[in-house]
Write an enzyme that holds these catalytic residues in place. Sequence first.
Site, PDB file in Angstrom:
ATOM      1  N   GLU A   1       0.830  -1.208   0.000  1.00  0.00           N
ATOM      2  CA  GLU A   1       0.000   0.000   0.000  1.00  0.00           C
ATOM      3  C   GLU A   1       0.865   1.259   0.000  1.00  0.00           C
ATOM      4  O   GLU A   1       0.548   2.247  -0.649  1.00  0.00           O
ATOM      5  CB  GLU A   1      -0.968   0.023   1.199  1.00  0.00           C
TER       6      GLU A   1
ATOM      7  N   GLN B   1       0.980   6.859  -5.313  1.00  0.00           N
ATOM      8  CA  GLN B   1       1.578   7.634  -6.416  1.00  0.00           C
ATOM      9  C   GLN B   1       2.299   6.776  -7.458  1.00  0.00           C
ATOM     10  O   GLN B   1       3.007   7.303  -8.299  1.00  0.00           O
ATOM     11  CB  GLN B   1       2.611   8.675  -5.926  1.00  0.00           C
TER      12      GLN B   1
ATOM     13  N   LEU C   1      11.111   4.774  -7.312  1.00  0.00           N
ATOM     14  CA  LEU C   1       9.720   4.884  -6.838  1.00  0.00           C
ATOM     15  C   LEU C   1       9.398   6.316  -6.415  1.00  0.00           C
ATOM     16  O   LEU C   1       8.237   6.720  -6.382  1.00  0.00           O
ATOM     17  CB  LEU C   1       9.479   3.968  -5.632  1.00  0.00           C
TER      18      LEU C   1
ATOM     19  N   TYR D   1      -6.061   5.964   5.108  1.00  0.00           N
ATOM     20  CA  TYR D   1      -6.213   5.023   3.985  1.00  0.00           C
ATOM     21  C   TYR D   1      -5.417   3.732   4.244  1.00  0.00           C
ATOM     22  O   TYR D   1      -5.969   2.629   4.168  1.00  0.00           O
ATOM     23  CB  TYR D   1      -5.757   5.683   2.668  1.00  0.00           C
TER      24      TYR D   1
ATOM     25  N   ASP E   1      -9.471   5.586  -1.286  1.00  0.00           N
ATOM     26  CA  ASP E   1      -8.500   6.296  -2.124  1.00  0.00           C
ATOM     27  C   ASP E   1      -9.235   6.915  -3.313  1.00  0.00           C
ATOM     28  O   ASP E   1     -10.470   6.873  -3.386  1.00  0.00           O
ATOM     29  CB  ASP E   1      -7.372   5.346  -2.580  1.00  0.00           C
TER      30      ASP E   1
ATOM     31  N   CYS F   1     -13.736   1.199 -13.577  1.00  0.00           N
ATOM     32  CA  CYS F   1     -14.287   2.560 -13.465  1.00  0.00           C
ATOM     33  C   CYS F   1     -13.120   3.549 -13.536  1.00  0.00           C
ATOM     34  O   CYS F   1     -12.788   4.228 -12.572  1.00  0.00           O
ATOM     35  CB  CYS F   1     -15.070   2.691 -12.150  1.00  0.00           C
TER      36      CYS F   1
HETATM   37  S1  SF4 Z   1     -21.177   1.809 -14.737  1.00  0.00           S
HETATM   38 FE1  SF4 Z   1     -19.408   2.922 -15.447  1.00  0.00          FE
HETATM   39  S2  SF4 Z   1     -19.369   4.770 -14.215  1.00  0.00           S
HETATM   40 FE2  SF4 Z   1     -20.745   3.365 -13.202  1.00  0.00          FE
HETATM   41  S3  SF4 Z   1     -19.462   2.349 -11.670  1.00  0.00           S
HETATM   42 FE3  SF4 Z   1     -19.464   1.084 -13.521  1.00  0.00          FE
HETATM   43  S4  SF4 Z   1     -17.679   1.738 -14.694  1.00  0.00           S
HETATM   44 FE4  SF4 Z   1     -18.086   3.304 -13.154  1.00  0.00          FE
END
Ligand code: SF4
Length: 348
Positions: free
Chosen positions: A37, A42, A80, A120, A138, A192
Amino acid sequence: MDDYQKIVSKVIQWYRANARDLPWRRSKNPYYIWLSEIMLQQTRVEAVKPYFERFIQACPNIEALACADEETLLKLWEGLGYYSRVRNLQKAATTVVQEYGGNLPPDYHALRKLKGIGPYTAGAVASIAFSLPYAAVDGNVLRVMSRLTADSRDITLASTKTAWEEDLVLMMPKGEEGTFTQAFMELGATVCLPNGMPKCQVCPIREECQAYRKDAVLQYPIKSPKKQRTKEYLSVFFLAEGKKIALCKRGEKGLLGGLWELPNCTQEQALPAALRDWGIVCGEIRDMKTQKHIFTHIEWHINCYFVHVKQNENKGFLWLDKETVEKEFALPSAFKKTWLEGCNILEE
Ligand code: SF4
């Protein structure tokens, strides 16, 4: 809450089927989880993998980390960046040896007291290694939650983060705290994605995602603009006396505190005056490539010079051959390209 239970179980199921095989995930060793972690702050996962493997070979446990020589640790960390992270790791390891017999305490508040462990990291170690109900929030997790709920709070505010920490704890299924933490991190890291690139088509919670339903994925998360970085202008020198090259140490305080560097001064200072102050009489001076290096809040704009030293009355620098520097000294990446270019010139 029913809806959330459905979402959580979908994300956990998805994680079980899709989790990346990462070296620190192969056991529940709290030291590995902590170390990974800290390394991942970064830095990208792919870049961290070889560092992690090398580090645990050199320091297989917390006791070994506490006893390691500082230069060895800096060398293991070289590339790093943010070297204070490894120094804090060692300070925390010393406390763990002295106060907890070399094992991380299975207690969120005790973890938080260790040097370099913020909410975190403490949440990640507590939930993943010890199955305790603490969240690790995070940027990845904030992005997922913000899109999932079409949340209009600014994610750069501490209050938004705290609110999500509290809510995530309520959503955690008992006995699966670690999987829950890793599943949401993984969803943010691999599906996402930031910068307009989410892979909603393969997302397990697409149906429940408010931003997706509103066709407004790219409007989330809400973030206030970052502050402008301060610009600093430096002259950096590759001083070569025969095959020996000058290194010097930065002051303990401030940016890159206590690390080795190539001699440098601000661009306001005239080059001849700087060299004279260091006790150097120079022969040929060659311009090298200019560099730019970006830190979190500061950016360096660097003019670089290769200097053949004709006469050397310098007292403060170390004069070392290339092999010794590369084997034993950690040079921050801000100086790395100039170092490599200087070594090439030296061999011409
Ligand atoms: S649908 Fe798209 S925006 Fe919504 S959580 Fe899933 S990847 Fe993220």
